[in-house]
Enzyme design. Structure first.
Site, PDB file in Angstrom:
ATOM      1  N   LYS A   1      -8.443   1.126  -6.439  1.00  0.00           N
ATOM      2  CA  LYS A   1      -8.511   1.170  -4.977  1.00  0.00           C
ATOM      3  C   LYS A   1      -9.934   1.359  -4.486  1.00  0.00           C
ATOM      4  O   LYS A   1     -10.277   0.963  -3.368  1.00  0.00           O
ATOM      5  CB  LYS A   1      -7.593   2.258  -4.437  1.00  0.00           C
ATOM      6  CG  LYS A   1      -6.152   1.986  -4.848  1.00  0.00           C
ATOM      7  CD  LYS A   1      -5.137   2.551  -3.915  1.00  0.00           C
ATOM      8  CE  LYS A   1      -3.751   1.993  -4.177  1.00  0.00           C
ATOM      9  NZ  LYS A   1      -3.306   2.003  -5.580  1.00  0.00           N
TER      10      LYS A   1
HETATM   11  C1  LIG Z   1      -2.308   1.159  -6.065  1.00  0.00           C
HETATM   12  C2  LIG Z   1      -2.209   1.001  -7.538  1.00  0.00           C
HETATM   13  C3  LIG Z   1      -1.470  -0.039  -8.129  1.00  0.00           C
HETATM   14  C4  LIG Z   1      -0.665  -1.044  -7.309  1.00  0.00           C
HETATM   15  O1  LIG Z   1      -1.470  -1.914  -6.581  1.00  0.00           O
HETATM   16  P1  LIG Z   1      -0.878  -2.756  -5.349  1.00  0.00           P
HETATM   17  O2  LIG Z   1      -2.035  -3.362  -4.695  1.00  0.00           O
HETATM   18  O3  LIG Z   1      -0.173  -1.753  -4.461  1.00  0.00           O
HETATM   19  O4  LIG Z   1       0.080  -3.748  -5.913  1.00  0.00           O
HETATM   20  C5  LIG Z   1      -1.468  -0.145  -9.514  1.00  0.00           C
HETATM   21  N1  LIG Z   1      -2.127   0.738 -10.286  1.00  0.00           N
HETATM   22  C6  LIG Z   1      -2.839   1.767  -9.757  1.00  0.00           C
HETATM   23  C7  LIG Z   1      -3.515   2.717 -10.680  1.00  0.00           C
HETATM   24  C8  LIG Z   1      -2.914   1.932  -8.381  1.00  0.00           C
HETATM   25  O5  LIG Z   1      -3.616   2.957  -7.865  1.00  0.00           O
END
Ligand SMILES: *Cc1c(COP(=O)(O)O)cnc(C)c1O
Length: 470
Positions: free
Chosen positions: A118
């Site tokens: 993120k």
């Molecule tokens: C947010 C997240 C995901 C999922 O990603 P999306 O964009 O919501 O599909 C997968 N792995 C981790 C570690 C995350 O923080």
């Protein structure tokens, strides 16, 4: 570049900086570019040199320039250079790639300040938001609810920034000690941590209730940085190009993406529509397999909170995928009336819809899911074969990729998106391989820092009081 709502029937469009600070479009839809820019081979060749010679930030500027035409180029370049400054990441390549002995590649998206992918988007928002607010002479209070990764990523991106304050709700005592430390350890005037006496759904309900109070929302200038924000998607498109440029020399590449809200893989879908040679987009879910079910059957059925399982890859524990509407809009040829019918009416009344009659194969998507035991086995196998530790979310992607390669559904080179560092989910790593994952130096001792958090009851009044400074 103009942006339209997925539910638009009028074609009314807005500029990038107009939609930057907004969440949903007024009609309840999500913003998308009115047409995706197409990148030809000559441009890909030029970008290969840009990435090799000037680095990730320079490539980010090239990609973002295609989507942003109301920020002067020199400013946008500075924004990208600060967001992707090599020293902020554990590796100066920002998104390095590596190869496992069975031929599967990993793209390391979790080298940012909070060790989860993120950061790749949030670091760009952390530059864009203060820039745009200053330009407008406005301020904003970002109100959010988090069960872990999003909240800490947003706080680290916006800490100390002018014109923006973050009020983040988290369920008291329910995040891992590492996640708590990442958030509560921040000592910044513009970061407010609220530990809510309840579960994540209570936090989310409080945020919804405050957003529903239009007068309060306007008076206190409340905004969000949630996963439906277009700029987050734009930032994520960059690493699909960077990864492809680093791994292959013109041939198609397949990407396996551990998915929850469909944000990460939506960026891959857009990169593919822009002309990046992506063969397959391998969507991987955990036990919460709403999206896997859709790609296998054509039926999209959202789950209730009670049906949503708490798993060992918690950042993928979703009951509905907030970015999915963008993909469906493309699948339906941007028919805003049809999208509004499905997402506005059908989901609200029936909780599901059926697109089994629409051809989903041309989109390149294939899918699969994993169980806890699969992830543990994958973490162990990867450790035993290569002495590489992967986190449970990445393990989900590796599991689905290996399975679909083995049964011939996916051919050619495959890269799995690594979405978090193992240190964030140490318990599962220890279960799998019996060791504690190594801790990058920047995270040593964070649990010992003084905590900056206020515990509140799960009541709207309590949150409002904090926002008002009472
Ligand atoms: C947010 C997240 C995901 C999922 O990603 P999306 O964009 O919501 O599909 C997968 N792995 C981790 C570690 C995350 O923080």
């Amino acid at each position: 570049m103009r942006y339209v709502s997925t539910r638009s029937t009028t074609g009314e469009s807005r500029s990038f900086s107009d939609i930057l600070l907004e969440g949903l479009a007024p009609d309840g839809g999500l913003y998308l570019p009115d047409a995706y820019p197409v990148v030809d081979d000559a441009t890909l060749g030029r970008w290969r040199r840009v990435l090799a010679e000037d680095g990730y930030a320079a490539l980010a500027f090239e990609v973002c320039s295609l989507f942003v035409d109301d920020i002067p180029a020199a400013d946008l370049r500075g924004i990208c250079e600060r967001a992707y400054a090599p020293e902020k990441y554990l590796d100066p390549a920002v998104v390095p790639v590596s190869r496992l002995s069975d031929g599967i590649w990993l793209a390391h998206l979790s080298n940012g300040p909070t060790a989860a992918f993120k950061d790749m988007a949030m670091q760009l928002l952390g530059e864009l938001f203060p820039y745009e607010l200053a330009r407008r002479g406005e301020t904003l209070t970002i109100l959010g609810a988090t069960s872990g990764d999003t909240g800490s990523s947003a706080e680290h991106a916006l800490k100390g920034r002018d014109g923006v304050r973050v009020v983040m709700l988290s369920p008291a005592g329910r995040m891992t000690p590492f996640q708590q430390a990442q958030m509560y350890g921040l000592d910044e005037d513009n970061i407010v941590n609220l530990a809510v006496e309840g579960v994540f759904d209570d936090c989310q309900d409080l945020v919804k209730a405050i957003n529903a109070d239009a007068e309060f929302k306007a008076r206190h200038r409340i905004g969000a940085v949630n996963s439906i924000n277009w700029a987050r998607l734009m930032a994520q498109i960059v690493y699909y190009f960077a990864t492809w440029l680093r791994i292959v020399d013109g041939e198609p590449l397949s990407f396996a993406v551990p998915s929850g809200n469909f944000g990460n893989i939506a960026a891959g879908h857009i990169a593919r529509r822009m002309g990046l040679p992506i063969r397959h987009l391998v969507l991987a879910t955990n036990e919460n397999d709403v999206l896997d079910e859709f790609f296998r059957t054509g039926i999209y059925r959202v789950r209730s909170g009670a049906e949503t399982l708490a798993t060992s890859s918690p950042s993928m524990d979703i009951s509905k995928a907030s970015n999915f509407e963008r993909f469906v809009a493309d699948l339906l040829g941007r028919d805003g009336t049809a999208v509004a019918e499905l997402f506005g009416t059908r989901l609200a009344t029936d909780g599901w819809f059926d697109l089994s009659g629409v051809d989903r194969t041309a989109s390149g998507f294939v899918s699969g899911s994993s169980r806890h035991a699969d992830r543990v086995a994958e973490i162990r196998a990867t450790w035993e074969q290569d002495r590489v530790l992967i986190d449970p979310h990445t393990a989900d992607g590796v599991h689905v990729a290996r399975r679909l390669v083995a049964d011939g559904q996916v051919t050619g080179p495959v890269v799995v998106m690594e979405t978090a560092l193992p240190v964030k989910f140490a318990e599962t790593i220890t279960e799998a391989v019996g060791i504690t994952p190594p801790r990058p130096e920047r995270f040593i001792g964070i649990e010992d820092l003084p905590r900056h958090v206020q515990q509140i009851p799960a009541r709207v009044e309590a949150v409002k009081a904090v926002i008002e400074g009472r």
